[in-house]
Design a protein around this motif. Sequence first.
Motif, PDB file in Angstrom:
ATOM      1  N   ALA A 119      -8.268   1.270  12.018  1.00 54.26           N
ATOM      2  CA  ALA A 119      -8.894   0.433  10.993  1.00 54.26           C
ATOM      3  C   ALA A 119      -8.810   1.105   9.618  1.00 54.26           C
ATOM      4  O   ALA A 119      -8.543   0.435   8.609  1.00 54.26           O
ATOM      5  N   ALA A 120      -9.014   2.414   9.561  1.00 51.27           N
ATOM      6  CA  ALA A 120      -8.905   3.127   8.285  1.00 51.27           C
ATOM      7  C   ALA A 120      -7.480   3.079   7.756  1.00 51.27           C
ATOM      8  O   ALA A 120      -7.253   2.889   6.548  1.00 51.27           O
ATOM      9  N   LEU A 121      -6.509   3.246   8.636  1.00 49.91           N
ATOM     10  CA  LEU A 121      -5.110   3.181   8.227  1.00 49.91           C
ATOM     11  C   LEU A 121      -4.756   1.787   7.709  1.00 49.91           C
ATOM     12  O   LEU A 121      -4.112   1.645   6.656  1.00 49.91           O
ATOM     13  N   ALA A 122      -5.192   0.766   8.408  1.00 47.17           N
ATOM     14  CA  ALA A 122      -4.913  -0.609   7.976  1.00 47.17           C
ATOM     15  C   ALA A 122      -5.610  -0.911   6.647  1.00 47.17           C
ATOM     16  O   ALA A 122      -5.011  -1.513   5.745  1.00 47.17           O
ATOM     17  N   GLY A 123      -6.863  -0.492   6.521  1.00 44.10           N
ATOM     18  CA  GLY A 123      -7.590  -0.716   5.264  1.00 44.10           C
ATOM     19  C   GLY A 123      -6.944  -0.002   4.095  1.00 44.10           C
ATOM     20  O   GLY A 123      -6.841  -0.552   2.987  1.00 44.10           O
ATOM     21  N   GLY A 124      -6.486   1.232   4.322  1.00 43.58           N
ATOM     22  CA  GLY A 124      -5.796   1.968   3.261  1.00 43.58           C
ATOM     23  C   GLY A 124      -4.505   1.293   2.851  1.00 43.58           C
ATOM     24  O   GLY A 124      -4.165   1.235   1.666  1.00 43.58           O
ATOM     25  N   GLY A 125      -3.778   0.766   3.834  1.00 46.97           N
ATOM     26  CA  GLY A 125      -2.541   0.038   3.519  1.00 46.97           C
ATOM     27  C   GLY A 125      -2.812  -1.206   2.694  1.00 46.97           C
ATOM     28  O   GLY A 125      -2.063  -1.514   1.752  1.00 46.97           O
ATOM     29  N   VAL A 126      -3.880  -1.921   3.003  1.00 44.11           N
ATOM     30  CA  VAL A 126      -4.225  -3.129   2.242  1.00 44.11           C
ATOM     31  C   VAL A 126      -4.620  -2.753   0.816  1.00 44.11           C
ATOM     32  O   VAL A 126      -4.206  -3.399  -0.153  1.00 44.11           O
ATOM     33  N   VAL A 127      -5.418  -1.682   0.650  1.00 47.84           N
ATOM     34  CA  VAL A 127      -5.834  -1.261  -0.688  1.00 47.84           C
ATOM     35  C   VAL A 127      -4.627  -0.829  -1.512  1.00 47.84           C
ATOM     36  O   VAL A 127      -4.535  -1.128  -2.706  1.00 47.84           O
ATOM     37  N   ASP A 128      -3.680  -0.116  -0.882  1.00 42.95           N
ATOM     38  CA  ASP A 128      -2.484   0.321  -1.606  1.00 42.95           C
ATOM     39  C   ASP A 128      -1.662  -0.854  -2.106  1.00 42.95           C
ATOM     40  O   ASP A 128      -1.044  -0.776  -3.166  1.00 42.95           O
ATOM     41  N   ARG A 129      -1.630  -1.943  -1.366  1.00 45.82           N
ATOM     42  CA  ARG A 129      -0.783  -3.075  -1.725  1.00 45.82           C
ATOM     43  C   ARG A 129      -1.517  -4.147  -2.540  1.00 45.82           C
ATOM     44  O   ARG A 129      -0.875  -4.931  -3.225  1.00 45.82           O
ATOM     45  N   THR A 130      -2.852  -4.200  -2.428  1.00 46.96           N
ATOM     46  CA  THR A 130      -3.608  -5.245  -3.141  1.00 46.96           C
ATOM     47  C   THR A 130      -4.761  -4.600  -3.910  1.00 46.96           C
ATOM     48  O   THR A 130      -4.532  -3.819  -4.811  1.00 46.96           O
ATOM     49  N   SER A 131      -5.998  -4.942  -3.507  1.00 44.86           N
ATOM     50  CA  SER A 131      -7.176  -4.411  -4.197  1.00 44.86           C
ATOM     51  C   SER A 131      -8.293  -4.174  -3.185  1.00 44.86           C
ATOM     52  O   SER A 131      -8.261  -4.706  -2.072  1.00 44.86           O
ATOM     53  N   PRO A 132      -9.306  -3.376  -3.570  1.00 40.07           N
ATOM     54  CA  PRO A 132     -10.430  -3.156  -2.645  1.00 40.07           C
ATOM     55  C   PRO A 132     -11.162  -4.452  -2.263  1.00 40.07           C
ATOM     56  O   PRO A 132     -11.685  -4.587  -1.162  1.00 40.07           O
ATOM     57  N   GLY A 133     -11.197  -5.411  -3.171  1.00 43.55           N
ATOM     58  CA  GLY A 133     -11.841  -6.692  -2.871  1.00 43.55           C
ATOM     59  C   GLY A 133     -11.168  -7.422  -1.717  1.00 43.55           C
ATOM     60  O   GLY A 133     -11.831  -8.089  -0.920  1.00 43.55           O
ATOM     61  N   THR A 134      -9.863  -7.279  -1.618  1.00 44.72           N
ATOM     62  CA  THR A 134      -9.125  -7.917  -0.525  1.00 44.72           C
ATOM     63  C   THR A 134      -9.545  -7.344   0.821  1.00 44.72           C
ATOM     64  O   THR A 134      -9.662  -8.072   1.809  1.00 44.72           O
ATOM     65  N   VAL A 135      -9.801  -6.033   0.853  1.00 41.01           N
ATOM     66  CA  VAL A 135     -10.257  -5.403   2.100  1.00 41.01           C
ATOM     67  C   VAL A 135     -11.593  -5.999   2.525  1.00 41.01           C
ATOM     68  O   VAL A 135     -11.808  -6.294   3.707  1.00 41.01           O
ATOM     69  N   LEU A 136     -12.487  -6.204   1.570  1.00 37.94           N
ATOM     70  CA  LEU A 136     -13.787  -6.789   1.904  1.00 37.94           C
ATOM     71  C   LEU A 136     -13.649  -8.211   2.429  1.00 37.94           C
ATOM     72  O   LEU A 136     -14.321  -8.593   3.394  1.00 37.94           O
ATOM     73  N   VAL A 137     -12.770  -8.993   1.811  1.00 36.48           N
ATOM     74  CA  VAL A 137     -12.554 -10.372   2.277  1.00 36.48           C
ATOM     75  C   VAL A 137     -11.971 -10.366   3.686  1.00 36.48           C
ATOM     76  O   VAL A 137     -12.428 -11.098   4.578  1.00 36.48           O
ATOM     77  N   LEU A 138     -10.960  -9.518   3.916  1.00 40.15           N
ATOM     78  CA  LEU A 138     -10.357  -9.438   5.252  1.00 40.15           C
ATOM     79  C   LEU A 138     -11.360  -8.933   6.290  1.00 40.15           C
ATOM     80  O   LEU A 138     -11.365  -9.400   7.425  1.00 40.15           O
ATOM     81  N   ALA A 139     -12.211  -7.993   5.914  1.00 42.73           N
ATOM     82  CA  ALA A 139     -13.237  -7.494   6.835  1.00 42.73           C
ATOM     83  C   ALA A 139     -14.217  -8.605   7.202  1.00 42.73           C
ATOM     84  O   ALA A 139     -14.607  -8.749   8.371  1.00 42.73           O
TER      85      ALA A 139
END
Length: 108
Positions: A35-55
Amino acid sequence: MPVCSLGWFLAAAPHAPEAAGVLFTSVFQATMGIAALAGGGVVDRTSPGTVLVLAGLTALLAAGTALATSATPPGSATSATSVAAEVAEVAETEEAAEAAPVTATTGR
């Protein structure tokens, strides 16, 4: 959820609770790492807000799946409760077996 998962692991292997605990811990740690690896990949490609929406969407999907696959009707005992009762019953049986006196039989 971890309590329910541990109950399931212990119910699946009542003869080896230590091994079930180790397996549970390993699976839990692996899940957190993925989950940390996937979240880091999403943040690298988009924004922290996207991680919250996906979560949030993942949590809704998990809740919907849990409700859709629930085997117990509303208001009755949950499956986690029945697993905990089964684990306690196994523990009591093992304690009784340990407390029982051992007698030797000769088979004659």
